[in-house]
Design an enzyme around this catalytic site. Structure first.
Site, PDB file in Angstrom:
ATOM      1  N   THR A   1      25.172 -48.048 -20.294  1.00  0.00           N
ATOM      2  CA  THR A   1      25.220 -49.259 -19.477  1.00  0.00           C
ATOM      3  C   THR A   1      24.804 -50.415 -20.357  1.00  0.00           C
ATOM      4  O   THR A   1      23.926 -50.278 -21.195  1.00  0.00           O
ATOM      5  CB  THR A   1      24.241 -49.185 -18.294  1.00  0.00           C
ATOM      6  OG1 THR A   1      22.918 -49.031 -18.818  1.00  0.00           O
ATOM      7  CG2 THR A   1      24.564 -48.023 -17.399  1.00  0.00           C
TER       8      THR A   1
ATOM      9  N   GLU B   1      26.574 -45.775 -13.264  1.00  0.00           N
ATOM     10  CA  GLU B   1      25.760 -44.679 -12.748  1.00  0.00           C
ATOM     11  C   GLU B   1      26.403 -43.954 -11.573  1.00  0.00           C
ATOM     12  O   GLU B   1      25.874 -42.944 -11.100  1.00  0.00           O
ATOM     13  CB  GLU B   1      24.382 -45.217 -12.295  1.00  0.00           C
ATOM     14  CG  GLU B   1      23.448 -45.630 -13.416  1.00  0.00           C
ATOM     15  CD  GLU B   1      23.658 -47.079 -13.873  1.00  0.00           C
ATOM     16  OE1 GLU B   1      24.723 -47.642 -13.561  1.00  0.00           O
ATOM     17  OE2 GLU B   1      22.759 -47.623 -14.535  1.00  0.00           O
TER      18      GLU B   1
ATOM     19  N   LYS C   1      12.435 -63.464  -2.607  1.00  0.00           N
ATOM     20  CA  LYS C   1      11.576 -62.787  -1.629  1.00  0.00           C
ATOM     21  C   LYS C   1      10.603 -63.792  -1.053  1.00  0.00           C
ATOM     22  O   LYS C   1       9.568 -64.077  -1.633  1.00  0.00           O
ATOM     23  CB  LYS C   1      10.851 -61.623  -2.298  1.00  0.00           C
ATOM     24  CG  LYS C   1      11.814 -60.492  -2.700  1.00  0.00           C
ATOM     25  CD  LYS C   1      11.388 -59.778  -3.967  1.00  0.00           C
ATOM     26  CE  LYS C   1      12.509 -58.898  -4.504  1.00  0.00           C
ATOM     27  NZ  LYS C   1      13.197 -59.494  -5.681  1.00  0.00           N
TER      28      LYS C   1
ATOM     29  N   TRP D   1      14.310 -61.810   2.751  1.00  0.00           N
ATOM     30  CA  TRP D   1      15.101 -62.034   1.547  1.00  0.00           C
ATOM     31  C   TRP D   1      16.075 -63.187   1.759  1.00  0.00           C
ATOM     32  O   TRP D   1      16.716 -63.296   2.800  1.00  0.00           O
ATOM     33  CB  TRP D   1      15.897 -60.765   1.203  1.00  0.00           C
ATOM     34  CG  TRP D   1      15.056 -59.739   0.506  1.00  0.00           C
ATOM     35  CD1 TRP D   1      13.729 -59.847   0.191  1.00  0.00           C
ATOM     36  CD2 TRP D   1      15.475 -58.464   0.036  1.00  0.00           C
ATOM     37  NE1 TRP D   1      13.294 -58.716  -0.444  1.00  0.00           N
ATOM     38  CE2 TRP D   1      14.342 -57.835  -0.557  1.00  0.00           C
ATOM     39  CE3 TRP D   1      16.677 -57.786   0.047  1.00  0.00           C
ATOM     40  CZ2 TRP D   1      14.396 -56.573  -1.127  1.00  0.00           C
ATOM     41  CZ3 TRP D   1      16.739 -56.516  -0.518  1.00  0.00           C
ATOM     42  CH2 TRP D   1      15.598 -55.915  -1.111  1.00  0.00           C
TER      43      TRP D   1
END
Lengths: 551, 551
Positions: free
Chosen positions: B187, B331, B444, B449
């Site tokens: 990655t 992934e 946050k 959020w």
């Protein structure tokens, strides 16, 4: 990569969450069909698992039997029983009673789920089912016959709906080994005791993915599948599991498998796909021709179990229903081949030829042909041998062996573990299977094989022949030779020379394959499911009970 | 059931036997494309495996690297290397040289297969690649730059065709453990060292079945897939493996990823499907609008990597190319979701809404949302949380850990082993994912959020705003609050009050989410792949380098 086991509980959870609004519709025969969403099925499967565990004490990998038609409750059992770690044992309600008793005993079934309409079948068996402790009844049907028999046999009777009522609608499904047993089904072989085939969570999960692949049935949530093939027959070809993976809706006929209700449910529920054996479809065709209906929704029909006659395929094509052949057996989960023509044949004359084969092997099914002498045969579309298959959803042994000593009869499994299918045929270079005979019926003549089926088909194409069966008989010179047994049509005067010349004509049959031994019989002996019972003919020949003409 | 491992060699054998006439077509840029059948690929993959083992001494689960475009030789490497038991390590040719060096060293690659056209990239790196012993070159390209560098680095150079010539065209592929490593990919995270994701035979096999399921890409051997997504990027989304399972033909662009050759290959080779990231497709659209061509064959386009803008989707719809969103990451193998609208939405206004989501989770990918406080959030289409996923083709750790101590950073994996995707979004009750932000960019604020992406999109819809980036900055009262950094269009006189009122207008943004801190910047800092580099802005704010207006 994460080590997440392939479990049936995961298929259930996926289907009931992601495809919660998809439906199982069950035909009731009296107006409004019964509809239940996948979300409801999921909740009720959890309730059933709680009831089986907490009320009936089902534990470990105990077998739980079902004697049911295709319906929503049977789907609930399909998911609840394996997901909790037990083993779903579907009983074939078409078997002779003594075989059912033998099978329940062999599997040591303690609990059976039964449809009310099947009580007349179950009740008389109860005194003989030694392992049975609980009967759970669902759906319509007179319960009265059950009470006495159950009392006599000391079996407790429960109503399905009462049993699951009030149970929690979620269940903490255990993380099982994906190789653990999930379901089982007995083969109804014509010789010897029935043999149990055990499906694992892994095999069912992989088979379901395969069913959903675009080269296979390839349905989506825009489809509704009419599942005519019984749930007691090789997991209804894997459809209930496959549909929960993709949200395909299921239309379940319950006990209404006759041509008229089938035609009605197609017209009113508009399924896009159906799965059935040819016999059922033959009856439906007659009904549709006698009384045309709007069956335009149904464009794809998967036919397996036995070969679909070309005439039937053409008749359904004409109705807009595209028949797709598939081949498999109880030991292959069952999808072994499916006859989607290759791209180059689509739209050409070759297309129909490909559709008449048994089909192509999917990734996951490896195949090989073994000849009369045990040699491997080429994939040339000519060399006929016994088909052997290998793969993660192919049986490797029968039920009730042990790890140390698995039940692997030598006539069913090769030394290196491949399944001997008992089917004889050819494979083309592009992997299309054409079956020509059963291995036990093929005639082994001088190291070559003669197909009994080819001889029979050629004989039955003669206008004077009503039926014909060809069996192998011992021969001093060749090992075996074909014996032709012929049923003549009324008033026919054809003699054997004429018939033999007919076989030899127009390249129908090679000269060395022509039978020397001939006899006329009144009718071909049949098994309980209507197949030619050739072992009767072989025995009659051996006993000298047939009047043989030698040409 | 038989215990047959799910191996890449089985996919290869299936594809090259059953779909032997299907083709990999590689664009050459000079007239006739190069065509190779699956049967030939199978034979050459066996030859390559022999050469790697016998001539270059590749043994055990050694990594073998590729630095290649999408072409037939790369497909051969895809199958040969894992099938023989080694690990295919695809190198991302777009990475900065120092990262490539780091990655080759980390994977201890001893052999690299490279395209001739990429020698200018590889040659300068050779002196730094300590583990490397062999370079195998295929395809056109000047070799001269390689000779000196290789001699200096004591690396042997081989011609691919010479190496495989004369080797046996069959290989007795070993029966591996299906959980063995088959391929790996690093990655390119924006922070920290690259991390290796290791795919197993099992994960690739299952992922390929999934790609072929009807609800997924669902292609058949009547299709040709234009594989624009690079083979060095998460196994080209699994397409080379999936196509060998079903005989789908592959059209490979090699190095010709510019709009003009893409348009030409679509017109002349007539693919039915394509897979690409939006950037490539945006360029193609401009080309097709500037110079219309017959692209009517191409009806299905899978777009992933980042969200496809609605305008682009509509523009392609208008050309008859139906765009289907998919979401995934290195992934996740990568297929995590795919946006096929549910049956009830097809043909309605809702359909486009569903198509703009990231899509639905397939069976095999389990998902959950985790809120700011670590709580599980409902699938209500409203509650935004970090997406966590689990499944047999989802990474459970990174490369180079050990069984005893796997490499599982806490910001990437939950304590119970789920992958934390780093993506924030909502899931609807029917399982459709809508991503709203990256977890590291979300603000946050007081236990709730705020999506930076939503604020940015709203700001950028103002006619005076050229670009805008919103980042979280520390706040004594709320923990974090949004900072709006705005690039104004030339000549604009808009002030912050105007922009804030615009955000608040027409229900665009809830009042409590409106930024108090504002600044004008000249341009938004970008990463090497063109994404907003927000950590630069956060650092500038922390260092007091930005001129902040407090509203």
């Amino acid at each position: 990569m994460q080590d997440v086991p392939l479990l049936i509980s995961r298929i259930l959870t996926h289907g009931s969450m992601i495809h919660g609004t998809s439906q199982v519709t069950t035909w009731t025969g009296d107006g409004e069909p019964h509809r239940r969403s996948y979300a409801e099925i999921g909740a009720r499967a959890a309730q059933l698992a709680h009831a089986l565990r907490e009320d009936l004490g089902v534990a470990g990998d105990e077998r739980v039997a079902t004697l049911m038609w295709n319906n929503a409750e049977h789907v609930e059992a399909y998911f609840a029983i394996p997901s909790m770690g037990a083993v779903l044992h579907t009983l074939n309600l078409r078997l002779p009673p003594e075989q059912l008793v033998w099978i329940v005993d062999h599997a040591a079934d303690r609990v059976v789920l039964v449809n009310g309409s099947l009580i007349p079948l179950l009740a008389p068996l109860l005194p003989h089912l030694k392992s049975l402790e609980h009967v759970v009844v669902s759906g319509v049907g007179d319960r009265s016959a059950l009470a006495d028999a159950a009392a006599q046999a000391q079996v407790r009777v429960h109503e399905y709906e009462d049993l699951i009522a009030g149970k929690p609608t979620a269940y903490d499904w255990p993380e099982l080994d994906e190789r653990a047993a999930a379901a089982m089904c007995y083969t109804s072989g014509t010789t010897g005791d029935p043999k149990g085939v055990v499906y694992s969570h892994r095999s069912i999960y992989l088979h379901s993915m395969q069913v959903n692949m675009s080269q296979s049935m390839g349905l989506t949530d825009e489809d509704t599948s009419l599942v005519v093939v019984p749930q007691f027959h090789v997991n209804a070809w894997g459809l209930p599991h496959a549909t929960f993976m993709t949200g395909v809706n299921m239309l379940m006929p319950d006990r209404f498998l006759q041509p008229v209700p089938l035609a009605e449910m197609i017209e009113s529920e508009r399924p896009t796909h159906a799965a059935a054996v040819p016999t059922i479809w033959q009856g439906l065709l007659a009904e549709l021709l006698a009384k045309p209906r709007d069956v335009s929704s149904l464009t794809q029909v998967t036919i397996g179990g036995s070969a679909c006659p070309p005439s039937l395929m053409e008749a359904f094509d004409a109705l807009g229903m595209r028949v797709c052949h598939a081949w498999g057996m109880t030991e292959t989960s069952p999808l072994g081949t499916i006859a989607r023509p290759p791209a180059h044949a689509v739209g050409t004359d070759e297309e129909f030829v490909y559709r008449l084969t048994q089909g192509r092997f999917p990734a996951g099914v490896e195949a090989r042909l073994t000849g009369p002498g045990g040699e491997r045969l080429p994939w040339d579309g000519e060399s006929a041998g016994e088909l052997e298959v290998r793969g993660p959803w192919i049986a490797g042994a029968y039920y009730n062996g042990t790890d140390a000593e698995p039940l692997r009869p030598a006539d069913k499994f090769s030394e290196d573990g491949w399944l001997k299918t008992g089917d004889v045929g050819t494979i083309s270079s592009d992997g299309f299977l054409t079956l020509t005979d059963r291995a036990k019926d093929v005639i082994k003549s001088g190291g070559e094989w003669i197909s009994s089926v080819e001889l029979e088909n050629a004989l039955m194409s003669h206008p004077d022949v009503a039926e014909a069966a060809v069996v192998a008989v011992p021969d001093d010179k060749w090992g075996e030779r074909p014996l032709a047994t012929v049923v003549l049509k009324e008033g026919s005067t054809a003699d054997f020379d004429t018939l033999r010349d007919f076989l030899a004509g127009e390249g129908r049959i090679a000269k060395w394959q022509l039978p020397e031994r001939w006899t006329v019989i009144e009718s071909v002996p049949k098994t309980s499911v209507g197949k030619f019972d050739k072992k009767v003919l072989r025995r009659q020949y051996a006993e000298g009970a047939l009047d043989i003409t030698q040409l």
